[in-house]
Each structure stands twice: as C-alpha cells, then as structure tokens.
Design a protein around this motif. Structure first.
Motif, mmCIF file in Angstrom:
data_model
loop_
_atom_site.group_PDB
_atom_site.id
_atom_site.type_symbol
_atom_site.label_atom_id
_atom_site.label_comp_id
_atom_site.label_asym_id
_atom_site.label_seq_id
_atom_site.Cartn_x
_atom_site.Cartn_y
_atom_site.Cartn_z
ATOM 1 N N LYS A 45 1.213 3.804 -2.711
ATOM 2 C CA LYS A 45 0.803 5.178 -2.327
ATOM 3 C C LYS A 45 1.483 6.426 -3.236
ATOM 4 O O LYS A 45 0.976 7.393 -3.495
ATOM 5 C CB LYS A 45 0.405 5.575 -1.349
ATOM 6 C CG LYS A 45 0.640 7.030 -0.759
ATOM 7 C CD LYS A 45 0.251 7.047 0.886
ATOM 8 C CE LYS A 45 -0.622 8.031 1.754
ATOM 9 N NZ LYS A 45 0.838 9.022 2.480
ATOM 10 N N LYS A 100 0.764 -1.196 0.018
ATOM 11 C CA LYS A 100 -0.260 0.555 0.283
ATOM 12 C C LYS A 100 0.811 1.788 -0.185
ATOM 13 O O LYS A 100 0.238 2.251 -0.513
ATOM 14 C CB LYS A 100 -1.689 -0.257 1.275
ATOM 15 C CG LYS A 100 -2.123 -1.184 1.560
ATOM 16 C CD LYS A 100 -3.211 -1.139 1.948
ATOM 17 C CE LYS A 100 -3.000 -2.037 3.110
ATOM 18 N NZ LYS A 100 -4.021 -1.624 4.102
ATOM 19 N N LYS A 101 1.745 1.374 0.664
ATOM 20 C CA LYS A 101 2.810 2.597 0.659
ATOM 21 C C LYS A 101 3.530 2.382 -0.504
ATOM 22 O O LYS A 101 3.736 3.434 -1.817
ATOM 23 C CB LYS A 101 4.455 2.533 1.208
ATOM 24 C CG LYS A 101 3.520 2.000 3.277
ATOM 25 C CD LYS A 101 4.678 2.796 4.347
ATOM 26 C CE LYS A 101 3.493 2.735 5.339
ATOM 27 N NZ LYS A 101 4.618 3.044 6.685
ATOM 28 N N GLU A 115 1.140 9.466 -6.033
ATOM 29 C CA GLU A 115 1.393 10.589 -5.486
ATOM 30 C C GLU A 115 2.006 10.836 -6.888
ATOM 31 O O GLU A 115 1.357 12.543 -7.761
ATOM 32 C CB GLU A 115 1.907 11.225 -4.208
ATOM 33 C CG GLU A 115 1.167 10.979 -3.094
ATOM 34 C CD GLU A 115 1.337 10.343 -2.237
ATOM 35 O OE1 GLU A 115 0.860 10.740 -0.896
ATOM 36 O OE2 GLU A 115 3.201 10.491 -2.030
#
Ligand code: ATP
Ligand code: MG
Length: 576
Positions: free
Chosen positions: A55, A51-52, A59
C-alpha cells in the motif's frame, strides 16, 4: 481478529535451516510456512504486513504519476531471444514448455514484456514520459536460496519501467523515482542508505544506478561509505585508494629461488619483504561475443581483484578466473606466474594502485622462482595498461578521507537502462519533427517480500519481533486475564471499542495464563500490548499499555485507552 477463533500459532522450536534472526522469528511467530526450498506460503500475519508494504509502495508511485498494471508471470521465449537474455539469464531462469512444445519461462524480471507493451502502444512523443509498474510474482532459481524471504526462489517484486524521449527526461524522472523510494522506506520506518551501484557496461555511458540498502550485519552486500563526504557505494563499484604506500627504488632485475613459496604472503614472509612490495598475478578469461582472451591482472600482494570492476573495464560479456588447464596451455606455472610472460592471446594489466615506477617482487614464470627489482614501466614490453581493478577494503581512503564499511540488504534498485531494450526490440517513437527515434528506459525494483524479512532483521530483540508501526500486521495485542464473566464482558466492550476506533487489534481471548500470553505477545512484537488484568481493573479501573519498542508501560482508565493508544501509535510512525 480473535485468537480463540484464529488460525495463528507460535512455535518453540527453530527449524534447522533458519540461520538468521528474521528467518527464525518469522517461522516461530507463525508468519510463513515453508513449502519447499526457497518457496514459502505467506500466512495471515505476514500477508497483512506485505499488503501494508504494498500500500505504501502504491501510494508513493501513484503520487509521481505511475500507472499500475499486471503483466503475465509466464512469458514466451521469443521475447527473451530478441534481447539475447534467453541465453544470458542462464540457469537462474526457470524454463518450461507448454503442450505445443513452445518454450516459456517464469519471469525473473519483466523488461522484455514491458518493452513489448511499449512498442505496440506508444507511437508519439506526446504519450511520453510514461511509467508502468506492477507488484507481482517473480521466480529466480537462485543457487543458494536462504534466509527465508530474503533470498527466496519465488518472491514478490514491485517492478516499474519508464519510457522517455531523451536523457534529460529520463534524468528528471529518475530523480522523482529516487525521491519516491526515499519516501517509501522512510514511511516504513526502516534504517536505509542509498548507495551508488554497479551499472555494468552501461554505466560507462553515464547511466545512473542506485541501490537502497538496509544496514544489517547479515547483509550479503558490502557497502563502502565515507562519513566525511556522505559518499556511499556498493563495494562492486567503490573506487577507493590505499594510503601510506612507500615506493621502492628501482634496482636490477634478478631471479631468486622461492621453493614452495607460491603466494605473496609466503614469499614476503620467507624473504622479509613488505607485502606491498610484491605483486600477485591472476589470470582471467574474458569472453566478448565470439572471442576469448586472457588477461594477467597484477595487484599488490595483499589486494583482491574486484571481478565486477574487471568485467566492466574489459567490456566483457563474461569473465572468470582461468582454470588449471588454461594456465598450462598459456605456459604459466601456478604460484610463479609473472608479468614478463609472453604468450599468444594473453595481455597484462595493472591495478591503478601499482606504482609503475616502483620496484616489486613478481613471479618469474620459472618453477620455484621469483624476480626482484621488477619495475613495471621499465620491464613491461609494449603498452602498459593501468585500471582500477582492486576490491576496496578496510583502511582504504577516498580522496584522503577514511572509509567505513557496512553490510547491507538490497531492498530496492533504481537503474537507467538507456536504449538497451528499446534498441534490441526495435521500439521507436515519433518525435515532434515526425522522425522515429529510439526511446530510453529506466527500471525500478523493490523486493516487497524481502523488505518484510529485512524489516524484521533490523527490528527485533531476544524476545521477538519489534514491528515498525507502519507495516505491523496489527497495531495492538490485546490480552485478557480474567475469570469473572463481568471482566470478560468489559474485555469484549474494549475489543469493540478498538474496532470502531479503527485500531487494528489482535484479541487474545484464548484464556491463557499471563506467562504464555506475554511470551507470544513479545514474539509477535506488535507495536503496543494492552492487558486487561482482572485484579488491577477491579481495584483501580486501570488497564496496562506496554510499548514493545521501548518497554515503556503506562496505566490508563478505560475511557482514555483509545486516545492514548492513538497517540502512541502516531509517535511510533503508524501513519507516517
Ligand atoms: P541480489 O543482488 O540480491 O540477488 P538483484 O540485484 O539481482 O538482487 P534486482 O534484479 O535488482 O535484484 O531485483 C530488484 C529487487 O528484487 C532487489 O532489490 C531485491 O529487493 C529483490 N530480489 C531480488 N532477488 C530476490 C530474491 N531471490 N528473493 C527476494 N527478493 C529478491
Ligand atoms: Mg539489484
């Protein structure tokens, strides 16, 4: 998360099928669970990290104006039939039928789906350029799924597709996406290089394509770099040269006996020849549309054919080495084949490295015999074709500069598709003059689950994982060695302090001894380990911080803990 309530556990044994460190560590550190070959369940630790990664990807793509969508994972055969990929994809595509016997597949990629969206929603140049992306499941029935998440069958990919009125616009956007990829992999703290990739037949029209590769010994891709110029390419496409070749003066063409000498090495050894004065012959079958043709490729005796270069140079749909029965049909004798052959449907091509005016030893097309004194320009009938077909190797140069070869894991790929999909699927857009034109596309992939595995492959030691801080499941492994209730209370306070300071903490409150706890902490490899040891704390109020990457340890008072950790995490790239 409190480990006492947690689901996480580590393992001492390494499963037999885990051949490489990242796969072994991901199993031992309880990151993934194998459901079946090439199919994995991402357990909580891995999923946090994924999930990081996602992300960061989101972004950076949102920053350049892409829109996130989600396409259906199952797609109908009709779309793939429009582009011819229902056949071309071959057995790597998982095909299924629904209850009405309609053919479907589990998407290995989504160009067809997105082109269908584009052709039905975009009519005017005013809506362009546009780029849609998704982070979604893909399925490819890989021949050899292996290395855990590095080459799975089901995996997660970020795939983006852009649409443009013209080549200039595509070029501008391609550069933006390239920049976004650089930012993404930098933020993740990974050591990557960008290489020119093989663009297939499309590259002939000047279409650009680059791969983002993580340098790692177990990488399945071979990369050719030229430190002096900064050039880097996948070996599939690298056009290198061989230094120091010496031409041989022309002499008379004569047949000589080479009993049982079937390879250039054997002939060179038996007759005391320099292997670069021999030529090897390889016969390839080429399919273009409905037609099949054979090519004899002549290479220096110790060179290898680059089949991808060959396929592109021949504008072939498929190319493969000819089989024994095909050679027989062409009247060729394996081990003694040579360019003087004359057979229907067979042409001879030379690798560029072969000096057309030098003299070579070649197969004589007679059993147990070779020819010496063969000069390609003199002894080949008709047009002689020279093309760059060889595989680059150690010792090569590029424009005089030495090359360095590396192994890489492809984590990302940017590709100018041109009108390949818009044309075959009949997508058109009205230009400013009201004329319908075929728009151009780019596609851009990042294997997010492969990136996770590759990051571990690149960042580990004998004790375990060393997470890059930006994609670590948690920031801190907080362990407590305490018997007294009082110390346990302090630990609880510290845990709460971390939570309210926004530090992501894995709280080891299992009451383990230091040996087992430190082992688990190192195996998990979170950026920092904090240990509250009862004796130290009672004596001096000190708490220990250890940085996993450098091994640096420092002791701080409780009130300095959060600030010190934040500083450490900052310097480790947590907020890159
Ligand atoms: P490879 O050459 O490694 O098979 P590819 O060139 O076929 O990959 P692309 O079609 O370019 O892959 O897909 C985009 C990205 O998807 C790749 O850069 C890679 O990160 C990821 N990917 C592709 N195949 C797999 C797989 N089997 N398992 C995990 N990730 C994958
Ligand atoms: Mg690729």
């Amino acid at each position: 998360m409190r480990l006492s309530q947690g689901f996480w556990q580590t393992y001492k044994e390494t499963p037999n099928d885990a051949e490489i460190p990242s796969h072994q560590l991901m199993m031992r550190a309880g990151l993934i669970h194998k459901t079946a070959g090439g199919l994995y369940t991402y357990l909580p630790m891995a999923f946090r990290s994924i999930k990081k990664i996602e992300k960061i990807v989101r972004e950076e793509l949102d920053r350049i104006g892409c829109y996130e969508v989600q396409m259906s994972v199952i797609t109908p055969a009709e779309l793939w039939k429009e582009t011819g990929r229902w056949e071309a994809m071959g057995p790597q595509m998982l095909r299924i039928k629904d209850r009405a016997e309609r053919e479907l597949c589990v998407s290995p990629t989504n160009e067809e789906t997105v082109t269908d969206v584009f052709r039905k929603t975009i009519n005017s140049y005013k809506q362009l350029p546009v780029c849609l992306y998704q982070i979604n499941t893909k399925f490819r029935d890989e021949i050899r799924p292996r290395f855990g998440l590095l080459r799975g069958r089901e995996f997660t990919m970020k795939d983006a597709y852009s649409l443009h009125m013209d080549k200039d616009c595509l070029n501008v956007f391609y550069e933006k996406m390239y920049g976004a990829y650089v930012a993404i992999f930098k933020r993740m703290g990974l050591d990557f290089i960008v290489v020119e990739a093989d663009g297939g037949a499309m590259a002939a029209g000047g279409a650009k394509t680059h791969e983002f590769q993580l340098v790692a010994d177990i990488g399945e891709d071979t990369l050719v770099t030229v430190p002096a110029t900064g050039y880097a390419a996948n070996i599939e496409k690298a056009p290198t040269q061989r230094p120091g070749l010496k031409p041989q003066a022309a002499s008379e063409l004569t047949k000589f006996s080479t009993p049982n000498q079937k390879t250039c090495e054997e002939v060179a050894a038996a007759h005391g020849l320099d292997i670069t004065h021999t030529l090897k012959a390889l016969v390839m079958q080429v399919v273009r549309g409905e037609k099949t043709h054979y090519y004899m490729v002549m290479l220096l005796g110790d060179d290898q054919l680059n089949e991808i270069k060959f396929k592109n140079a021949m504008a072939a749909d498929h190319a493969r080495p000819a089989q024994a029965h095909e050679l027989e049909k062409l009247g060729l004798i394996k081990g003694f084949m040579g360019p003087t052959v004359e057979a229907q449907g067979l042409s001879v091509v030379y690798d560029l490295t072969v000096d057309m005016n030098s003299s070579y030893v070649v197969g004589a097309n007679v059993a147990e015999h070779h020819l010496k004194g063969f000069v390609p320009s003199r002894d080949t009938k008709g047009n002689v074709k020279s093309l760059d077909l060889r595989l680059a190797k150690e010792g090569d140069v590029m424009n005089g500069q030495p090359i360095v070869m590396k192994k890489g894991i492809e984590v990302g790929h940017v590709f100018q598709l041109g009108d390949k999909y818009t044309k075959s699927m009949g997508a058109t857009v009205l230009n400013a003059q009201g004329k319908a034109i075929t728009p151009l596309m780019g596609c851009y992939g990042i294997g997010t689950t492969r990136t996770l595995a590759a990051a571990i492959e690149q960042n580990h030691d004998q004790d375990g994982i060393i997470w890059p801080a930006a994609i670590a499941p948690y920031d801190v492994y907080f362990g407590v060695i305490a018997k007294a209730e009082e110390t346990k209370k302090v630990a609880e306070e510290i845990y709460q302090m971390f939570l309210s300071a926004g530090i992501e903490v894995l709280y080891d409150d299992r009451g383990m001894g230091p040996g087992g706890m430190f082992k688990d902490a190192d195996l998990m490899g979170l950026p920092c380990r904090v240990v509250l040891g009862e004796r130290d704390f009672a004596a001096s109020g000190e708490i220990e911080i250890k940085v996993r990457k450098t091994g640096e340890t420092l002791k701080v008072q409780k009130n300095a803990l959060v600030a010190t950790l934040k500083e450490k995490l900052q310097s480790l790239g947590k907020w890159a």
